[in-house]
Design a protein around this motif. Structure first.
Motif, PDB file in Angstrom:
ATOM      1  N   ASP A 116       0.816  -1.214   0.000  1.00  0.00           N
ATOM      2  CA  ASP A 116       0.000   0.000   0.000  1.00  0.00           C
ATOM      3  C   ASP A 116       0.849   1.263   0.000  1.00  0.00           C
ATOM      4  O   ASP A 116       0.498   2.263  -0.630  1.00  0.00           O
ATOM      5  CB  ASP A 116      -0.927   0.010   1.220  1.00  0.00           C
ATOM      6  CG  ASP A 116      -2.008  -1.057   1.133  1.00  0.00           C
ATOM      7  OD1 ASP A 116      -2.265  -1.536   0.011  1.00  0.00           O
ATOM      8  OD2 ASP A 116      -2.583  -1.403   2.177  1.00  0.00           O
ATOM      9  N   ALA A 117       1.969   1.225   0.724  1.00  0.00           N
ATOM     10  CA  ALA A 117       2.813   2.413   0.839  1.00  0.00           C
ATOM     11  C   ALA A 117       3.411   2.835  -0.492  1.00  0.00           C
ATOM     12  O   ALA A 117       3.845   3.971  -0.656  1.00  0.00           O
ATOM     13  CB  ALA A 117       3.939   2.155   1.841  1.00  0.00           C
ATOM     14  N   ALA A 118       3.433   1.915  -1.454  1.00  0.00           N
ATOM     15  CA  ALA A 118       4.086   2.200  -2.733  1.00  0.00           C
ATOM     16  C   ALA A 118       3.119   2.477  -3.870  1.00  0.00           C
ATOM     17  O   ALA A 118       3.496   3.078  -4.870  1.00  0.00           O
ATOM     18  CB  ALA A 118       4.972   1.019  -3.121  1.00  0.00           C
ATOM     19  N   ALA A 119       1.879   2.044  -3.743  1.00  0.00           N
ATOM     20  CA  ALA A 119       0.943   2.117  -4.867  1.00  0.00           C
ATOM     21  C   ALA A 119       0.762   3.539  -5.383  1.00  0.00           C
ATOM     22  O   ALA A 119       0.749   3.779  -6.594  1.00  0.00           O
ATOM     23  CB  ALA A 119      -0.404   1.525  -4.461  1.00  0.00           C
ATOM     24  N   ALA A 120       0.631   4.501  -4.470  1.00  0.00           N
ATOM     25  CA  ALA A 120       0.413   5.890  -4.891  1.00  0.00           C
ATOM     26  C   ALA A 120       1.613   6.434  -5.651  1.00  0.00           C
ATOM     27  O   ALA A 120       1.459   7.142  -6.657  1.00  0.00           O
ATOM     28  CB  ALA A 120       0.116   6.768  -3.673  1.00  0.00           C
ATOM     29  N   ASP A 121       2.828   6.095  -5.187  1.00  0.00           N
ATOM     30  CA  ASP A 121       4.029   6.586  -5.865  1.00  0.00           C
ATOM     31  C   ASP A 121       4.202   5.948  -7.239  1.00  0.00           C
ATOM     32  O   ASP A 121       4.642   6.608  -8.188  1.00  0.00           O
ATOM     33  CB  ASP A 121       5.274   6.314  -5.010  1.00  0.00           C
ATOM     34  CG  ASP A 121       5.459   7.356  -3.912  1.00  0.00           C
ATOM     35  OD1 ASP A 121       5.203   8.541  -4.183  1.00  0.00           O
ATOM     36  OD2 ASP A 121       5.855   6.984  -2.802  1.00  0.00           O
ATOM     37  N   ILE A 122       3.868   4.667  -7.362  1.00  0.00           N
ATOM     38  CA  ILE A 122       3.975   4.008  -8.659  1.00  0.00           C
ATOM     39  C   ILE A 122       2.957   4.596  -9.633  1.00  0.00           C
ATOM     40  O   ILE A 122       3.242   4.814 -10.813  1.00  0.00           O
ATOM     41  CB  ILE A 122       3.780   2.485  -8.509  1.00  0.00           C
ATOM     42  CG1 ILE A 122       5.058   1.863  -7.945  1.00  0.00           C
ATOM     43  CG2 ILE A 122       3.453   1.840  -9.838  1.00  0.00           C
ATOM     44  CD1 ILE A 122       6.253   1.948  -8.870  1.00  0.00           C
ATOM     45  N   GLN A 123       1.756   4.865  -9.141  1.00  0.00           N
ATOM     46  CA  GLN A 123       0.750   5.509  -9.992  1.00  0.00           C
ATOM     47  C   GLN A 123       1.237   6.891 -10.423  1.00  0.00           C
ATOM     48  O   GLN A 123       1.078   7.293 -11.577  1.00  0.00           O
ATOM     49  CB  GLN A 123      -0.571   5.629  -9.245  1.00  0.00           C
ATOM     50  CG  GLN A 123      -1.670   6.300 -10.068  1.00  0.00           C
ATOM     51  CD  GLN A 123      -2.984   6.343  -9.323  1.00  0.00           C
ATOM     52  OE1 GLN A 123      -3.400   5.355  -8.729  1.00  0.00           O
ATOM     53  NE2 GLN A 123      -3.638   7.487  -9.341  1.00  0.00           N
ATOM     54  N   LYS A 124       1.854   7.613  -9.479  1.00  0.00           N
ATOM     55  CA  LYS A 124       2.393   8.938  -9.794  1.00  0.00           C
ATOM     56  C   LYS A 124       3.494   8.823 -10.852  1.00  0.00           C
ATOM     57  O   LYS A 124       3.574   9.642 -11.777  1.00  0.00           O
ATOM     58  CB  LYS A 124       2.959   9.577  -8.525  1.00  0.00           C
ATOM     59  CG  LYS A 124       3.447  11.011  -8.709  1.00  0.00           C
ATOM     60  CD  LYS A 124       4.183  11.508  -7.461  1.00  0.00           C
ATOM     61  CE  LYS A 124       3.304  11.469  -6.236  1.00  0.00           C
ATOM     62  NZ  LYS A 124       4.034  11.961  -5.027  1.00  0.00           N
ATOM     63  N   ALA A 125       4.333   7.791 -10.721  1.00  0.00           N
ATOM     64  CA  ALA A 125       5.409   7.590 -11.690  1.00  0.00           C
ATOM     65  C   ALA A 125       4.842   7.353 -13.086  1.00  0.00           C
ATOM     66  O   ALA A 125       5.313   7.924 -14.076  1.00  0.00           O
ATOM     67  CB  ALA A 125       6.283   6.411 -11.268  1.00  0.00           C
ATOM     68  N   ALA A 126       3.827   6.500 -13.165  1.00  0.00           N
ATOM     69  CA  ALA A 126       3.231   6.200 -14.463  1.00  0.00           C
ATOM     70  C   ALA A 126       2.536   7.422 -15.054  1.00  0.00           C
ATOM     71  O   ALA A 126       2.599   7.667 -16.260  1.00  0.00           O
ATOM     72  CB  ALA A 126       2.243   5.043 -14.325  1.00  0.00           C
ATOM     73  N   THR A 127       1.880   8.212 -14.197  1.00  0.00           N
ATOM     74  CA  THR A 127       1.203   9.418 -14.672  1.00  0.00           C
ATOM     75  C   THR A 127       2.210  10.435 -15.190  1.00  0.00           C
ATOM     76  O   THR A 127       2.008  11.061 -16.233  1.00  0.00           O
ATOM     77  CB  THR A 127       0.360  10.035 -13.543  1.00  0.00           C
ATOM     78  OG1 THR A 127      -0.589   9.071 -13.081  1.00  0.00           O
ATOM     79  CG2 THR A 127      -0.391  11.263 -14.035  1.00  0.00           C
TER      80      THR A 127
END
Length: 261
Positions: free
Chosen positions: A124-135
């Motif tokens: 969970d701690a990483a999902a937002a950052d990975i989504q941000k990276a892809a965006t």
């Protein structure tokens, strides 16, 4: 690298099918369209404008936008459409997936950049950052995408350091954080156990395990080096697009290995 533009056509079709003339005007207004150019288009009992005429005028403005501006406009339209009619997301997903786009939350991400189905297997701690990276990658911000991908691993390894008493994560190199976190979670031992359970003997699993261990360590080093020389939240450092794409995939792989089950 030019940003990949979110397609307007499928969203336009859904607007036409699911929303009224008045709704369409309001929705595109949130995207900062020049509404003065739509002012003469009104629905009237007689000789009023049609949806087709309204959309044609919107098309003219959208067609004049650059990729970044068009993507922002289409994204805002999608968000407003879903706010007004939450069930419209099913139709948007259907038409956009045909042309290579998926929703991750309310963010639209190209399928070829990042499969959002992978989010379910990430901490969970990483999902937002990975989504941000892809965006960011979608928007052409390559160095910012790399920074966000590394940030996802920072978040997860910091948590592992804290839970397992590994010391101050801030004083360790990126590569060391990955290696010590993998060791703390006994990732290698778990793999050997799983291989043994399906009948692998030591001569079979030992070289495989050693090579996987080495490849993860090498991936961490590559990301550490790229972060130092290409990562930049302000998007000002020169980058090589192919390496950034690969780095996001490597970060996803490392994150899945660090996911506690």
């Amino acid at each position: 690298m030019s940003a990949q533009s979110i397609p307007w056509g499928p969203v336009r079709s859904t607007l036409t099918e699911k929303f009224t003339f008045g709704d369409i005007k309001q929705i595109v207004g949130y995207g900062d369209l020049d509404m003065s150019r739509l002012a003469h288009l009104e629905q009237k009992p007689q000789n009023g404008a049609s949806k087709s005429q309204l959309l044609s005028e919107i098309d003219r403005q959208v067609g004049a936008m650059d990729d970044k501006r068009r993507s922002a406009f289409v994204s805002i339209c999608c968000e407003e459409m879903m706010r007004r009619k939450p069930d419209v997301i099913e139709e948007l997903e259907r038409v956009l997936s045909r042309v290579g786009w998926k929703f991750s939350g309310t963010a639209l991400i190209p399928i070829e950049i990042f499969d959002v189905a992978e989010l379910a297997s990430l901490p969970d701690a990483a999902a937002a950052d990975i989504q941000k990276a892809a965006t960011r990658l979608r928007d052409g911000d390559l160095s910012g995408a790399l920074s966000a991908a590394c940030g996802a691993l920072d978040a997860v390894t910091s948590d592992i350091y804290s839970r397992h008493g590994l010391g101050d994560a801030g004083k360790a190199s990126f590569q060391e954080r990955i290696r010590k976190s993998l060791d703390a979670l006994q990732v290698k031992d778990r793999l050997i156990g799983e291989l043994t359970d399906i009948g692998w003997a030591e001569p079979d699993y030992k070289p495989l395990s050693a090579n996987i261990d080495g490849s993860l360590n090498q991936a961490a080093f590559v990301m550490q080096k790229l972060r130092a020389d290409m990562g930049d939240v302000h998007g000002t450092k020169p980058v090589i697009a192919a390496l950034v794409y690969d780095a996001i995939k490597w970060s996803s792989l490392l994150l899945r290995m660090l996911a506690t089950r």
